[in-house]
Scaffold this motif. Sequence first.
Motif, PDB file in Angstrom:
ATOM      1  N   PRO A 149       0.823  -1.216   0.000  1.00  0.00           N
ATOM      2  CA  PRO A 149       0.000   0.000   0.000  1.00  0.00           C
ATOM      3  C   PRO A 149       0.853   1.261   0.000  1.00  0.00           C
ATOM      4  N   GLY A 150       0.402   2.253  -0.748  1.00  0.00           N
ATOM      5  CA  GLY A 150       1.061   3.559  -0.738  1.00  0.00           C
ATOM      6  C   GLY A 150       2.359   3.642  -1.501  1.00  0.00           C
ATOM      7  N   LYS A 151       2.752   2.586  -2.205  1.00  0.00           N
ATOM      8  CA  LYS A 151       4.029   2.585  -2.907  1.00  0.00           C
ATOM      9  C   LYS A 151       3.800   2.871  -4.393  1.00  0.00           C
ATOM     10  N   THR A 152       4.105   4.090  -4.797  1.00  0.00           N
ATOM     11  CA  THR A 152       3.923   4.505  -6.180  1.00  0.00           C
ATOM     12  C   THR A 152       5.217   5.106  -6.709  1.00  0.00           C
ATOM     13  N   LEU A 153       5.270   5.282  -8.015  1.00  0.00           N
ATOM     14  CA  LEU A 153       6.432   5.943  -8.607  1.00  0.00           C
ATOM     15  C   LEU A 153       6.468   7.422  -8.230  1.00  0.00           C
ATOM     16  N   ASP A 154       5.294   8.008  -8.022  1.00  0.00           N
ATOM     17  CA  ASP A 154       5.245   9.428  -7.672  1.00  0.00           C
ATOM     18  C   ASP A 154       5.885   9.700  -6.315  1.00  0.00           C
ATOM     19  N   ASN A 155       5.749   8.769  -5.369  1.00  0.00           N
ATOM     20  CA  ASN A 155       6.332   9.038  -4.049  1.00  0.00           C
ATOM     21  C   ASN A 155       7.622   8.259  -3.808  1.00  0.00           C
ATOM     22  N   PHE A 156       8.197   7.698  -4.861  1.00  0.00           N
ATOM     23  CA  PHE A 156       9.521   7.098  -4.736  1.00  0.00           C
ATOM     24  C   PHE A 156      10.567   8.184  -4.965  1.00  0.00           C
ATOM     25  N   ASP A 157      11.489   8.309  -4.027  1.00  0.00           N
ATOM     26  CA  ASP A 157      12.491   9.374  -4.093  1.00  0.00           C
ATOM     27  C   ASP A 157      13.697   8.902  -4.906  1.00  0.00           C
ATOM     28  N   PHE A 158      13.690   9.209  -6.192  1.00  0.00           N
ATOM     29  CA  PHE A 158      14.790   8.800  -7.064  1.00  0.00           C
ATOM     30  C   PHE A 158      16.092   9.512  -6.699  1.00  0.00           C
ATOM     31  N   ASN A 159      15.987  10.661  -6.028  1.00  0.00           N
ATOM     32  CA  ASN A 159      17.209  11.391  -5.661  1.00  0.00           C
ATOM     33  C   ASN A 159      18.062  10.619  -4.654  1.00  0.00           C
ATOM     34  N   THR A 160      17.430   9.742  -3.879  1.00  0.00           N
ATOM     35  CA  THR A 160      18.184   8.988  -2.881  1.00  0.00           C
ATOM     36  C   THR A 160      18.847   7.745  -3.478  1.00  0.00           C
ATOM     37  N   VAL A 161      18.483   7.413  -4.702  1.00  0.00           N
ATOM     38  CA  VAL A 161      19.109   6.262  -5.386  1.00  0.00           C
ATOM     39  C   VAL A 161      19.575   6.733  -6.771  1.00  0.00           C
ATOM     40  N   PRO A 162      20.607   7.559  -6.816  1.00  0.00           N
ATOM     41  CA  PRO A 162      21.037   8.164  -8.084  1.00  0.00           C
ATOM     42  C   PRO A 162      21.484   7.137  -9.121  1.00  0.00           C
ATOM     43  N   MET A 163      21.801   5.920  -8.674  1.00  0.00           N
ATOM     44  CA  MET A 163      22.210   4.898  -9.639  1.00  0.00           C
ATOM     45  C   MET A 163      21.024   4.317 -10.402  1.00  0.00           C
ATOM     46  N   VAL A 164      19.814   4.661 -10.009  1.00  0.00           N
ATOM     47  CA  VAL A 164      18.608   4.205 -10.708  1.00  0.00           C
ATOM     48  C   VAL A 164      18.070   5.356 -11.550  1.00  0.00           C
ATOM     49  N   SER A 165      18.009   5.149 -12.847  1.00  0.00           N
ATOM     50  CA  SER A 165      17.528   6.184 -13.764  1.00  0.00           C
ATOM     51  C   SER A 165      16.006   6.221 -13.779  1.00  0.00           C
ATOM     52  N   LYS A 166      15.450   7.371 -13.395  1.00  0.00           N
ATOM     53  CA  LYS A 166      14.002   7.512 -13.422  1.00  0.00           C
ATOM     54  C   LYS A 166      13.476   7.355 -14.847  1.00  0.00           C
ATOM     55  N   ALA A 167      14.193   7.896 -15.812  1.00  0.00           N
ATOM     56  CA  ALA A 167      13.760   7.784 -17.216  1.00  0.00           C
ATOM     57  C   ALA A 167      13.712   6.325 -17.647  1.00  0.00           C
ATOM     58  N   GLN A 168      14.693   5.542 -17.209  1.00  0.00           N
ATOM     59  CA  GLN A 168      14.714   4.125 -17.576  1.00  0.00           C
ATOM     60  C   GLN A 168      13.557   3.371 -16.922  1.00  0.00           C
ATOM     61  N   VAL A 169      13.287   3.697 -15.660  1.00  0.00           N
ATOM     62  CA  VAL A 169      12.178   3.049 -14.967  1.00  0.00           C
ATOM     63  C   VAL A 169      10.853   3.394 -15.651  1.00  0.00           C
ATOM     64  N   MET A 170      10.666   4.660 -15.982  1.00  0.00           N
ATOM     65  CA  MET A 170       9.422   5.068 -16.646  1.00  0.00           C
ATOM     66  C   MET A 170       9.282   4.401 -18.009  1.00  0.00           C
ATOM     67  N   ALA A 171      10.395   4.226 -18.701  1.00  0.00           N
ATOM     68  CA  ALA A 171      10.357   3.546 -20.002  1.00  0.00           C
ATOM     69  C   ALA A 171       9.943   2.092 -19.834  1.00  0.00           C
ATOM     70  N   LEU A 172      10.434   1.442 -18.778  1.00  0.00           N
ATOM     71  CA  LEU A 172      10.043   0.055 -18.521  1.00  0.00           C
ATOM     72  C   LEU A 172       8.551  -0.040 -18.208  1.00  0.00           C
ATOM     73  N   CYS A 173       8.034   0.964 -17.492  1.00  0.00           N
ATOM     74  CA  CYS A 173       6.609   0.958 -17.155  1.00  0.00           C
ATOM     75  C   CYS A 173       5.730   1.244 -18.374  1.00  0.00           C
ATOM     76  N   ALA A 174       6.287   1.929 -19.349  1.00  0.00           N
ATOM     77  CA  ALA A 174       5.511   2.289 -20.544  1.00  0.00           C
ATOM     78  C   ALA A 174       5.655   1.272 -21.660  1.00  0.00           C
ATOM     79  N   GLY A 175       6.767   0.540 -21.679  1.00  0.00           N
ATOM     80  CA  GLY A 175       7.037  -0.354 -22.793  1.00  0.00           C
ATOM     81  C   GLY A 175       6.400  -1.720 -22.629  1.00  0.00           C
ATOM     82  N   ASP A 176       6.042  -2.328 -23.747  1.00  0.00           N
ATOM     83  CA  ASP A 176       5.393  -3.629 -23.724  1.00  0.00           C
ATOM     84  C   ASP A 176       6.308  -4.750 -24.198  1.00  0.00           C
ATOM     85  N   GLU A 177       7.352  -4.416 -24.944  1.00  0.00           N
ATOM     86  CA  GLU A 177       8.156  -5.439 -25.593  1.00  0.00           C
ATOM     87  C   GLU A 177       8.833  -6.358 -24.581  1.00  0.00           C
TER      88      GLU A 177
END
Length: 279
Positions: free
Chosen positions: A71-99
């Motif tokens: 509960p309550g765990k969304t991409l909007d409230n995940f703090d990407f600044n605290t995990v700089p090794m994780v690319s927000k753009a890459q995560v969003m692309a994975l969430c948008a892509g179907d391949e």
Amino acid sequence: MNETFDAARLTLLLSELRLPATKQLWASFAEQSDKEGWPAARLLTVIAENELAERDRRRIERHLAEAKLLPGKTLDNFDFNTVPMVSKAQVMALCAGDEWLRNGSNILLLGPPGGGKSHLSSAIGLALLEKGWRVLFARTSDLVQRLQVARRELALEAALTRLDRFDVLILDDLAYVSKDQAESSALFELISTRYERRSMIITANQPFGEWGKVFQDPAMTLAAVDRLVHHSTIFEMNVESYRRRTAIERKQVGAGRPASYATPKNVGGSQPGEHPPVA
């Protein structure tokens, strides 16, 4: 009388056609259409769009209930600044892509406890669920134990088939599976069954070199890692523990019993005092 009869008959017909949203709202749409002089095509379009939107809402509610996401765990409230090794753009692309989902590819989240792996995996699962994919979130040890029970009852194949209906299976805390022959065998069979067919998102507190603590022998460890890594995106989340960073906040808010799973009411954010566990 004719109008009353027609309305009653239409209600029955809509019930027979299983169009509950249209059954409930057609009268208000018809009234608005009469007032504003809509052409018939516009009225039908509005009614059809409303029915489809309502079906989509009910589908998401059903899939959310079965997904067991945190509960309550969304991409909007995940703090990407605290995990700089994780690319927000890459995560969003994975969430948008179907391949990658159609190819049965995986996402692996590795790092020490408290780095947000569970949060991110559940948030990705929610984003995929909202796009129409079926998702299941499970503690790895709990799921493996259920598979062991199925094996003892000679129903393991049926249990794996039921899991097959989920496009994405999220295995949380893989490293906590005990190094037991029955458990590691069941886990390996699950990984092998989904290989290149159905996707998995896996969180683990230990790097691949330590997975010998999970599987019974080196050959099984190598085979499991090989299958998971073959088609995968790997995020290494080596950051300070989230739990330590939020310890003061917990004390200020006060202890509260967290919800077990995400629901339409709590999916967007935790209630005061709710801090679901992360790993």
